[in-house]
Design a protein around this motif. Structure first.
Motif, PDB file in Angstrom:
ATOM      1  N   ILE A   5      31.548  48.057  39.939  1.00  0.00           N
ATOM      2  CA  ILE A   5      31.528  47.030  38.890  1.00  0.00           C
ATOM      3  C   ILE A   5      30.088  46.827  38.456  1.00  0.00           C
ATOM      4  CG2 ILE A   5      32.047  44.626  38.351  1.00  0.00           C
ATOM      5  CD1 ILE A   5      34.289  44.764  40.403  1.00  0.00           C
ATOM      6  N   PRO A   6      29.769  47.106  37.198  1.00  0.00           N
ATOM      7  CA  PRO A   6      28.377  47.057  36.743  1.00  0.00           C
ATOM      8  C   PRO A   6      27.835  45.633  36.650  1.00  0.00           C
ATOM      9  CG  PRO A   6      29.830  47.430  34.883  1.00  0.00           C
ATOM     10  CD  PRO A   6      30.692  47.472  36.112  1.00  0.00           C
ATOM     11  N   LYS A   7      26.530  45.512  36.800  1.00  0.00           N
ATOM     12  CA  LYS A   7      25.900  44.201  36.646  1.00  0.00           C
ATOM     13  C   LYS A   7      26.005  43.742  35.199  1.00  0.00           C
ATOM     14  CE  LYS A   7      21.310  46.319  36.044  1.00  0.00           C
ATOM     15  NZ  LYS A   7      19.944  46.406  36.564  1.00  0.00           N
ATOM     16  N   GLY A   8      26.228  42.452  35.057  1.00  0.00           N
ATOM     17  CA  GLY A   8      26.329  41.880  33.713  1.00  0.00           C
ATOM     18  C   GLY A   8      27.735  41.818  33.158  1.00  0.00           C
ATOM     19  N   ILE A   9      28.722  42.294  33.921  1.00  0.00           N
ATOM     20  CA  ILE A   9      30.094  42.256  33.401  1.00  0.00           C
ATOM     21  C   ILE A   9      30.544  40.807  33.249  1.00  0.00           C
ATOM     22  CG2 ILE A   9      31.335  42.241  35.620  1.00  0.00           C
ATOM     23  CD1 ILE A   9      33.183  44.409  34.282  1.00  0.00           C
ATOM     24  N   ASP A  10      31.424  40.553  32.289  1.00  0.00           N
ATOM     25  CA  ASP A  10      31.835  39.175  32.001  1.00  0.00           C
ATOM     26  C   ASP A  10      33.327  38.997  32.290  1.00  0.00           C
ATOM     27  OD1 ASP A  10      31.648  36.560  31.226  1.00  0.00           O
ATOM     28  OD2 ASP A  10      30.812  36.972  29.242  1.00  0.00           O
ATOM     29  N   ASN A  11      33.750  37.769  32.266  1.00  0.00           N
ATOM     30  CA  ASN A  11      35.147  37.439  32.523  1.00  0.00           C
ATOM     31  C   ASN A  11      36.053  38.077  31.479  1.00  0.00           C
ATOM     32  OD1 ASN A  11      37.170  35.959  33.995  1.00  0.00           O
ATOM     33  ND2 ASN A  11      37.292  34.547  32.275  1.00  0.00           N
ATOM     34  N   ASN A  12      37.221  38.582  31.922  1.00  0.00           N
ATOM     35  CA  ASN A  12      38.252  39.187  31.073  1.00  0.00           C
ATOM     36  C   ASN A  12      37.867  40.546  30.496  1.00  0.00           C
ATOM     37  OD1 ASN A  12      40.167  37.128  31.403  1.00  0.00           O
ATOM     38  ND2 ASN A  12      39.247  35.901  29.767  1.00  0.00           N
ATOM     39  N   GLN A  13      36.775  41.129  30.942  1.00  0.00           N
ATOM     40  CA  GLN A  13      36.460  42.483  30.515  1.00  0.00           C
ATOM     41  C   GLN A  13      37.261  43.479  31.350  1.00  0.00           C
ATOM     42  OE1 GLN A  13      32.109  42.762  30.556  1.00  0.00           O
ATOM     43  NE2 GLN A  13      32.094  42.441  28.355  1.00  0.00           N
ATOM     44  N   ILE A  14      37.401  44.691  30.820  1.00  0.00           N
ATOM     45  CA  ILE A  14      38.223  45.713  31.470  1.00  0.00           C
ATOM     46  C   ILE A  14      37.387  46.954  31.753  1.00  0.00           C
ATOM     47  CG2 ILE A  14      40.179  47.287  31.156  1.00  0.00           C
ATOM     48  CD1 ILE A  14      41.554  45.088  29.563  1.00  0.00           C
ATOM     49  N   ILE A  15      37.496  47.442  32.977  1.00  0.00           N
ATOM     50  CA  ILE A  15      36.845  48.689  33.369  1.00  0.00           C
ATOM     51  C   ILE A  15      37.894  49.795  33.327  1.00  0.00           C
ATOM     52  CG2 ILE A  15      35.674  49.927  35.232  1.00  0.00           C
ATOM     53  CD1 ILE A  15      34.591  47.272  36.202  1.00  0.00           C
ATOM     54  N   SER A  16      37.594  50.875  32.624  1.00  0.00           N
ATOM     55  CA  SER A  16      38.538  51.982  32.489  1.00  0.00           C
ATOM     56  C   SER A  16      38.062  53.165  33.327  1.00  0.00           C
ATOM     57  CB  SER A  16      38.668  52.390  31.017  1.00  0.00           C
ATOM     58  OG  SER A  16      39.539  53.498  30.884  1.00  0.00           O
ATOM     59  N   LEU A  17      38.911  53.599  34.254  1.00  0.00           N
ATOM     60  CA  LEU A  17      38.618  54.777  35.069  1.00  0.00           C
ATOM     61  C   LEU A  17      39.478  55.918  34.557  1.00  0.00           C
ATOM     62  CD1 LEU A  17      38.484  53.211  38.650  1.00  0.00           C
ATOM     63  CD2 LEU A  17      36.627  53.601  37.053  1.00  0.00           C
TER      64      LEU A  17
END
Length: 386
Positions: A240-252
């Motif tokens: 999980i990258p630094k600076g991520i915010d609430n309700n964002q989505i990480i796609s693998l």
């Protein structure tokens, strides 16, 4: 003559006769000077509105075909010129039978929207035996405020479809016990040609012998029972990258279900929930907090302690600081996503009025108010209300 008209109406089945056709510009809702972009935009809106997979009303398919036919003519410069000059007669009857002559509104729809919809009018891009992408898998992860700011690692346990190792995803025993369907010759569909009053009509249906797969399996794989996939539980590590915010989505990419017929795997979509912090809030990369100060600190100024994501720091507030004053600390906010810079921290001071005072404190405060020429609250005369 009356019987002939009735037979023509029975034949229609969603196709529009020349006598019933509306002006193509009227169908798309554009003027005759519409640009190519305006035509395309109008078609996109109406095609989505009337696509049979979305709109289940009785007239939807007819309207969808009408819109597709209008766009296919007006988007072709030569056909549009002929139509503008001679009307329907200038088209040499190319569309008088609705879908003869190779016209298929679903093909136009797929060209513009990239496919993804099924229909009774099959095309090579929508055959069931074509490679198809696997399903996306959705998971949710909760992280702390600090983890969102500085990044972290999490491990998820997911269950997904993976290609069967024994049959390599074919569904056949040892991956070899299968043959090309003799009925559709591997296409997965059957085409039926009919001669009608308006020419030849070709319809395509799913092959009933292979169910559209194009292959027939003699012996099914014992491991997957012919499905080609097995349910497998895997541990997936996520950065999980630094600076991520609430309700964002990480796609693998490629971590979802396996595709069919050698199609690509779907993705793993991780929804991030950032838990609230007891001190800090954030807006984009800016961190906010509130700090209480005493009346004397506000009047005389002081060095106060300010909490930050990096720990407590000392900060000098000037004398005469007013209630709700904002102060900014550069570079103490949230790191910018995928960059080396950081936002700022803004803290707001408010005067914390004490609820209880000692006798000496009250005496000192009264003396101070008298120096200012004020009278204490108890010494003020109460006004009578009659």
């Amino acid at each position: 003559m009356k019987n002939r008209r009735l037979s023509i109406k029975k034949y229609r089945q969603g196709a529009l006769l020349v006598a019933d056709k509306r002006d193509y510009y009227e169908v798309l809702g554009v003027n005759r000077n519409a640009t190519d972009d305006e035509l395309k935009k109008a078609y996109r809106v109406l095609a989505k509105k009337y696509h049979p997979d979305i709109n289940k009303t009785a007239e939807a398919e007819t309207m969808f075909k009408e819109v597709g036919e209008a766009y296919s003519i007006l988007s072709d410069p030569e056909k549009r010129r002929q139509y503008d000059q001679f009307g329907f007669d200038g088209l040499n009857g190319s569309f008088s039978s609705g879908f003869s002559g190779g016209f298929n509104p679903f093909d136009i729809f797929n060209d513009i929207f990239g496919g993804g919809f099924s229909s009774g009018f099959s095309s090579s891009s929508s055959r069931r035996n074509a490679p198809t992408r696997g399903r996306d898998i959705k998971e949710a992860v909760k992280i702390t405020f600090e983890e969102a700011a500085f990044g972290t690692k999490k491990t998820l346990s997911i269950t997904r479809n993976e290609n069967c190792e024994k049959c390599n995803g074919t569904g056949a025993k040892d991956g070899k016990s299968m043959k090309t369907c003799p009925q559709c010759r591997g296409t997965g569909e059957m085409r039926i040609q009919q001669n009608t009053l308006f020419g030849q009509m070709i319809t395509a249906t799913t092959c009933n012998k292979c169910n559209g797969k194009g292959k027939i399996i003699d012996e099914y794989c014992e491991s997957c029972k012919g499905a080609g996939h097995n349910k497998v539980t895997r541990k997936i590590d996520i950065n999980i990258p630094k600076g991520i915010d609430n309700n964002q989505i990480i796609s693998l990419r490629g971590q979802g279900d396996a595709g069919n017929n050698n199609g690509p795997s779907g993705d793993l979509l991780v929804h991030i929930t950032v838990l609230p912090h007891e001190v800090f809030t954030r807006q984009n990369t800016t961190v906010y907090c509130k700090i209480p100060i005493s009346y004397s600190q506000a009047v005389l100024g002081d060095e106060i302690t300010v909490p930050t994501l990096d720990g407590d720091i000392k900060y000098n507030i000037p004398d005469g600081t007013q209630n709700n004053t904002l102060f900014t600390i550069k570079g103490k906010g949230i790191p910018v996503l995928n960059k080396d810079s950081r936002g700022d921290q803004i803290f707001e001071v408010y005067v914390d009025v004490p609820k209880k005072l000692t006798k000496d404190q009250k005496k000192a405060l009264i003396a101070y108010s008298e120096l200012l020429g004020e009278k204490s609250g108890k010494e003020k005369k109460k006004k009578r209300i009659f």
